[in-house]
Design a protein around this motif. Structure first.
Motif, PDB file in Angstrom:
ATOM      1  N   ARG A   1       0.838  -1.183   0.000  1.00 44.65           N
ATOM      2  CA  ARG A   1       0.000   0.000   0.000  1.00 44.65           C
ATOM      3  C   ARG A   1       0.883   1.247   0.000  1.00 44.65           C
ATOM      4  NH1 ARG A   1      -4.058  -2.253   4.779  1.00 44.65           N
ATOM      5  NH2 ARG A   1      -5.307  -3.629   3.419  1.00 44.65           N
ATOM      6  N   PRO A   2       0.366   2.401  -0.415  1.00 43.83           N
ATOM      7  CA  PRO A   2       1.149   3.632  -0.316  1.00 43.83           C
ATOM      8  C   PRO A   2       1.667   3.841   1.101  1.00 43.83           C
ATOM      9  CG  PRO A   2      -0.812   4.003  -1.633  1.00 43.83           C
ATOM     10  CD  PRO A   2      -0.938   2.615  -1.057  1.00 43.83           C
ATOM     11  N   ASP A   3       2.936   4.175   1.203  1.00 42.31           N
ATOM     12  CA  ASP A   3       3.657   4.325   2.470  1.00 42.31           C
ATOM     13  C   ASP A   3       3.901   2.998   3.166  1.00 42.31           C
ATOM     14  OD1 ASP A   3       4.391   7.007   2.659  1.00 42.31           O
ATOM     15  OD2 ASP A   3       2.428   7.605   3.400  1.00 42.31           O
ATOM     16  N   GLY A   4       3.541   1.881   2.527  1.00 46.03           N
ATOM     17  CA  GLY A   4       3.819   0.571   3.099  1.00 46.03           C
ATOM     18  C   GLY A   4       5.295   0.241   3.043  1.00 46.03           C
ATOM     19  N   ILE A   5       5.745  -0.570   4.000  1.00 50.91           N
ATOM     20  CA  ILE A   5       7.164  -0.907   4.136  1.00 50.91           C
ATOM     21  C   ILE A   5       7.361  -2.407   3.940  1.00 50.91           C
ATOM     22  CG2 ILE A   5       9.058  -1.121   5.825  1.00 50.91           C
ATOM     23  CD1 ILE A   5       8.242   1.517   6.988  1.00 50.91           C
ATOM     24  N   ALA A   6       8.432  -2.763   3.246  1.00 44.52           N
ATOM     25  CA  ALA A   6       8.852  -4.161   3.135  1.00 44.52           C
ATOM     26  C   ALA A   6      10.248  -4.294   3.720  1.00 44.52           C
ATOM     27  CB  ALA A   6       8.859  -4.616   1.676  1.00 44.52           C
ATOM     28  N   GLN A   7      10.477  -5.390   4.435  1.00 42.07           N
ATOM     29  CA  GLN A   7      11.801  -5.681   4.980  1.00 42.07           C
ATOM     30  C   GLN A   7      12.159  -7.112   4.617  1.00 42.07           C
ATOM     31  OE1 GLN A   7      10.834  -3.697   9.074  1.00 42.07           O
ATOM     32  NE2 GLN A   7      13.051  -3.659   8.824  1.00 42.07           N
ATOM     33  N   LEU A   8      13.302  -7.255   3.947  1.00 46.42           N
ATOM     34  CA  LEU A   8      13.690  -8.539   3.391  1.00 46.42           C
ATOM     35  C   LEU A   8      15.186  -8.762   3.549  1.00 46.42           C
ATOM     36  CD1 LEU A   8      12.064  -6.722   0.902  1.00 46.42           C
ATOM     37  CD2 LEU A   8      11.455  -9.049   0.325  1.00 46.42           C
ATOM     38  N   LEU A   9      15.570 -10.026   3.396  1.00 46.80           N
ATOM     39  CA  LEU A   9      16.962 -10.393   3.237  1.00 46.80           C
ATOM     40  C   LEU A   9      17.163 -10.817   1.785  1.00 46.80           C
ATOM     41  CD1 LEU A   9      17.521 -12.622   6.412  1.00 46.80           C
ATOM     42  CD2 LEU A   9      17.784 -10.147   6.193  1.00 46.80           C
ATOM     43  N   GLY A  10      18.395 -10.750   1.322  1.00 41.70           N
ATOM     44  CA  GLY A  10      18.648 -11.185  -0.049  1.00 41.70           C
ATOM     45  C   GLY A  10      20.130 -11.200  -0.358  1.00 41.70           C
ATOM     46  N   ASN A  11      20.466 -11.738  -1.528  1.00 45.71           N
ATOM     47  CA  ASN A  11      21.833 -11.607  -2.023  1.00 45.71           C
ATOM     48  C   ASN A  11      21.823 -11.302  -3.517  1.00 45.71           C
ATOM     49  OD1 ASN A  11      22.712 -15.174  -1.648  1.00 45.71           O
ATOM     50  ND2 ASN A  11      21.439 -14.197  -3.184  1.00 45.71           N
ATOM     51  N   TRP A  12      22.945 -10.800  -4.002  1.00 42.21           N
ATOM     52  CA  TRP A  12      23.022 -10.289  -5.369  1.00 42.21           C
ATOM     53  C   TRP A  12      24.415 -10.553  -5.929  1.00 42.21           C
ATOM     54  CZ3 TRP A  12      20.777  -7.622  -1.324  1.00 42.21           C
ATOM     55  CH2 TRP A  12      21.656  -6.928  -0.480  1.00 42.21           C
ATOM     56  N   GLU A  13      24.452 -10.761  -7.239  1.00 41.82           N
ATOM     57  CA  GLU A  13      25.701 -11.124  -7.903  1.00 41.82           C
ATOM     58  C   GLU A  13      26.428  -9.891  -8.436  1.00 41.82           C
ATOM     59  OE1 GLU A  13      24.533 -15.571  -9.575  1.00 41.82           O
ATOM     60  OE2 GLU A  13      24.385 -13.851 -10.934  1.00 41.82           O
ATOM     61  N   TYR A  14      27.737  -9.914  -8.294  1.00 47.84           N
ATOM     62  CA  TYR A  14      28.628  -8.979  -8.971  1.00 47.84           C
ATOM     63  C   TYR A  14      29.164  -9.720 -10.200  1.00 47.84           C
ATOM     64  CZ  TYR A  14      28.760  -5.972  -4.805  1.00 47.84           C
ATOM     65  OH  TYR A  14      28.434  -5.137  -3.775  1.00 47.84           O
ATOM     66  N   ARG A  15      28.878  -9.206 -11.382  1.00 45.91           N
ATOM     67  CA  ARG A  15      29.199  -9.932 -12.604  1.00 45.91           C
ATOM     68  C   ARG A  15      30.210  -9.185 -13.465  1.00 45.91           C
ATOM     69  NH1 ARG A  15      23.029 -11.495 -14.579  1.00 45.91           N
ATOM     70  NH2 ARG A  15      22.512 -12.916 -12.841  1.00 45.91           N
ATOM     71  N   ARG A  16      31.162  -9.924 -14.008  1.00 38.92           N
ATOM     72  CA  ARG A  16      32.110  -9.372 -14.976  1.00 38.92           C
ATOM     73  C   ARG A  16      31.438  -9.321 -16.346  1.00 38.92           C
ATOM     74  NH1 ARG A  16      35.071 -13.035 -12.062  1.00 38.92           N
ATOM     75  NH2 ARG A  16      34.779 -14.603 -13.692  1.00 38.92           N
ATOM     76  N   THR A  17      31.500  -8.174 -16.981  1.00 40.52           N
ATOM     77  CA  THR A  17      30.939  -8.008 -18.318  1.00 40.52           C
ATOM     78  C   THR A  17      31.998  -7.429 -19.241  1.00 40.52           C
ATOM     79  OG1 THR A  17      30.177  -5.731 -17.982  1.00 40.52           O
ATOM     80  CG2 THR A  17      28.709  -7.500 -17.237  1.00 40.52           C
ATOM     81  N   ALA A  18      31.650  -7.295 -20.501  1.00 39.08           N
ATOM     82  CA  ALA A  18      32.595  -6.714 -21.467  1.00 39.08           C
ATOM     83  C   ALA A  18      32.929  -5.279 -21.100  1.00 39.08           C
ATOM     84  CB  ALA A  18      31.996  -6.781 -22.867  1.00 39.08           C
ATOM     85  N   ASP A  19      32.038  -4.621 -20.388  1.00 40.49           N
ATOM     86  CA  ASP A  19      32.255  -3.218 -20.006  1.00 40.49           C
ATOM     87  C   ASP A  19      32.868  -3.074 -18.613  1.00 40.49           C
ATOM     88  OD1 ASP A  19      31.076  -2.390 -22.411  1.00 40.49           O
ATOM     89  OD2 ASP A  19      29.076  -2.544 -21.520  1.00 40.49           O
ATOM     90  N   GLY A  20      33.194  -4.197 -17.985  1.00 41.25           N
ATOM     91  CA  GLY A  20      33.752  -4.129 -16.641  1.00 41.25           C
ATOM     92  C   GLY A  20      32.914  -4.920 -15.654  1.00 41.25           C
ATOM     93  N   LEU A  21      32.940  -4.495 -14.397  1.00 37.28           N
ATOM     94  CA  LEU A  21      32.214  -5.204 -13.346  1.00 37.28           C
ATOM     95  C   LEU A  21      30.830  -4.596 -13.160  1.00 37.28           C
ATOM     96  CD1 LEU A  21      32.341  -7.351 -11.043  1.00 37.28           C
ATOM     97  CD2 LEU A  21      33.103  -5.495  -9.538  1.00 37.28           C
ATOM     98  N   ALA A  22      29.793  -5.449 -13.259  1.00 38.56           N
ATOM     99  CA  ALA A  22      28.428  -5.008 -12.962  1.00 38.56           C
ATOM    100  C   ALA A  22      28.244  -5.068 -11.457  1.00 38.56           C
ATOM    101  CB  ALA A  22      27.412  -5.888 -13.683  1.00 38.56           C
ATOM    102  N   ASP A  23      28.233  -3.905 -10.815  1.00 38.94           N
ATOM    103  CA  ASP A  23      28.169  -3.812  -9.361  1.00 38.94           C
ATOM    104  C   ASP A  23      26.866  -4.422  -8.839  1.00 38.94           C
ATOM    105  OD1 ASP A  23      27.245  -2.170  -6.834  1.00 38.94           O
ATOM    106  OD2 ASP A  23      29.423  -1.992  -6.918  1.00 38.94           O
ATOM    107  N   GLY A  24      26.983  -5.288  -7.825  1.00 38.81           N
ATOM    108  CA  GLY A  24      25.808  -5.957  -7.284  1.00 38.81           C
ATOM    109  C   GLY A  24      24.795  -4.999  -6.699  1.00 38.81           C
TER     110      GLY A  24
END
Length: 532
Positions: free
Chosen positions: A291-314
């Motif tokens: 809802r508007p002004d609603g809050i979500a709190q989560l855990l997660g992980n994300w990948e840092y990937r090497r690309t032709a243009d360099g490192l895609a920051d996680g």
């Protein structure tokens, strides 16, 4: 890779409330509590060099078994329950019957807690007390889940339902203590986050893709007398299609798992997507159900990937998803692992030991999977998201890396987040003129550290340390240190800045150009607090 997949004997339409009530009365009568068990361990520690509780956390139960040898006659029931449900060991049927006199062995079997074979009763679940404290006060529950590898002696089954793990404790400790009407617990597992959310919500909807997990959640809710929680079966947001919530909490199955033969797909941690696609899907879906002004709190992980243009920051990848979804965000990366460290962590988590052919094969599969996407490392952290009110300008867009230890007051991290969020909201819409008019005070847990070159009158380095929260350390110059030292809530920050400029004999406009952004950062981090 699998043990008996049968869930606890709780009917799909709800547990036998009479049997559950009898179990609760027996557990209470036996003083099956965290403090009572800790007292057993403490007595054991006095007679042995190894603390039983610490050994258990490392996966060794011999010191705990030795500690149980020292219990008195009035603690035999407690010792039997601990041996059976905490240590996961068979016990004498008559001893368990004595420990559960109201429920009796037949009731324990009907609830799926044990299997009785003549004179021996073997546990089928892990059942233990769990103590906590939040803004509503202290509490203690009993939590049932699947037996862990300590009890089974092997790798976990893929349909394993986890109890209160480290990630569960982390997320529950982050939940902002704000009462709301409706909360969604996405991927509830054994129900622990839904139980916490019920303390701050009029109603909670808890979902999971696993019927086995939902049966454990039903048992735990009934055992602890928690109402206002509705359980629904389904994947991600499918069970709440078209619904909106004031709060969403989730410890989603975010673990990155190779899609290879021979690599177990654990329901409690694997959402079935490639790479960090599950986290992306959850974040985008969250925007559709807040809802508007609603809050979500989560855990997660994300990948840092090497690309032709360099490192895609996680972190940049995550904030890109959130910006596209139209969410305000505060993302904190707490840890970063290379592919090998990540693989080892989660292979061990599943109960497969290093040095075995299974471990080596899974390790290779993980490295191949990461290499196929050019993954250089994986970040893990916390996400606090908010849906802006209709037509409102987003107020919050913050992503930071805070690796290392938390502060001494980390148990109050939820309150710290709430305070920082409120402070950021207060100053985020202010221009420099408005900010200069705000009165600020330094937080009571902030200390200052100065380093001088030998013989020098002025310090070479001034550090501000935060004792609680995220234990931030800020490298402050002379001007900022002076402002923080004078920030007692009496004068507007602009007045303080101008006075410091006069003392330092520098241009007041140039000093404010330096101090203004620094003040915003210290307020966001909780080192400075707006007053009034």
């Amino acid at each position: 890779m699998s043990t008996d997949p049968a869930p606890p004997g709780v009917p799909a339409d709800g547990p036998d409330l009479g049997a559950v009530d009898a179990l609760a009365r027996d557990l209470a009568a036996a003083r099956f509590t965290v403090s009572a068990i800790e007292a057993l361990w403490e007595r054991g520690a006095r007679s042995d060099a190894t603390h039983p509780g610490s050994a258990l956390r490392r996966g060794h139960r011999v010191p705990a078994l030795r500690a149980l040898e020292h219990v008195g006659p009035d603690e035999q029931g407690l010792a039997t329950l601990v041996r059976c449900f905490v240590l996961g060991m068979p016990v004498a049927s008559d001893a368990l019957a004595s420990a559960l006199p109201t429920l009796d062995l037949g009731g324990a079997e009907r609830l799926g807690l044990v299997a009785v074979d003549g004179e021996v009763a073997s546990p089928r679940v892990d059942l233990r007390p769990y103590a906590f404290a939040d803004a509503s006060g202290e509490g203690e529950w009993w939590i049932a889940s699947d037996l862990g590898e300590l009890a089974t002696g092997g790798a976990l089954p893929e349909e394993y339902v986890l109890g209160v793990g480290g990630a569960s404790l982390t997320l529950s400790g982050l939940l902002v203590p704000q009462h709301v009407e409706a909360t969604l617990d996405l991927g509830t597992g054994c129900g622990i986050q839904a139980m916490h959310a019920a303390r701050f919500s009029d109603r909670v909807v808890a979902t999971d893709v696993s019927e086995r997990a939902l049966r454990f959640a039903r048992l735990n809710l009934a055992l602890n007398g928690i109402e206002r929680v509705e359980l629904r079966l389904g994947s991600l947001f499918e069970p709440v299609s078209g619904e909106h919530f004031d709060r969403i909490v989730s410890n989603p199955p975010f673990v990155i798992t190779p899609r290879r033969d021979g690599v177990p797909v654990y329901e409690y941690r694997d959402g079935g997507m490639v790479g960090d696609g599950l986290v992306e899907a959850v974040l985008r879906g969250t925007a559709q159900h807040l809802r508007p002004d609603g809050i979500a709190q989560l855990l997660g992980n994300w990948e840092y990937r090497r690309t032709a243009d360099g490192l895609a920051d996680g972190l940049e990848r995550v904030t890109g998803w959130l910006a596209e979804a139209g969410l305000e965000y505060w993302v904190v990366e707490r840890e970063r692992q290379d592919p090998g460290e990540y693989a080892e962590t989660w292979i061990r988590d599943g109960g497969t030991r290093p040095g075995t052919p299974e471990f080596e094969a899974m390790y290779a599969a993980w490295l191949d999977d990461f290499a196929a996407r050019g993954v250089e490392s994986v970040g893990f952290g916390y996400l606090l998201l908010r849906r802006p009110a209709a037509n409102a300008t987003p107020r919050l867009a913050r992503a930071e890396r805070l690796h290392g230890s938390l502060g001494e007051g980390s148990g109050g991290l939820a309150a710290h987040l709430a305070e920082c969020l409120g402070a950021m909201d207060r100053i985020s819409g202010l221009d420099d003129v408005g900010l200069r008019a705000v009165r600020i005070a330094v937080a009571p847990d902030v200390t200052e550290e100065r380093h001088h070159w030998p013989g020098a009158e002025q310090p070479a380095v001034i550090l501000l340390h935060q004792g609680g929260g995220f234990a931030r350390t800020v490298d402050a110059g002379t001007g900022l240190a002076a402002l923080v030292g004078a920030a007692d809530g009496e004068l507007p920050v602009g007045v303080l800045s101008d006075a410091i400029a006069q003392l330092l004999e520098v241009d007041p406009t140039e000093l404010w150009d330096e101090l203004g952004p620094a003040v915003r950062e210290l307020v966001a981090g909780g080192l400075l607090r707006p007053v009034g």
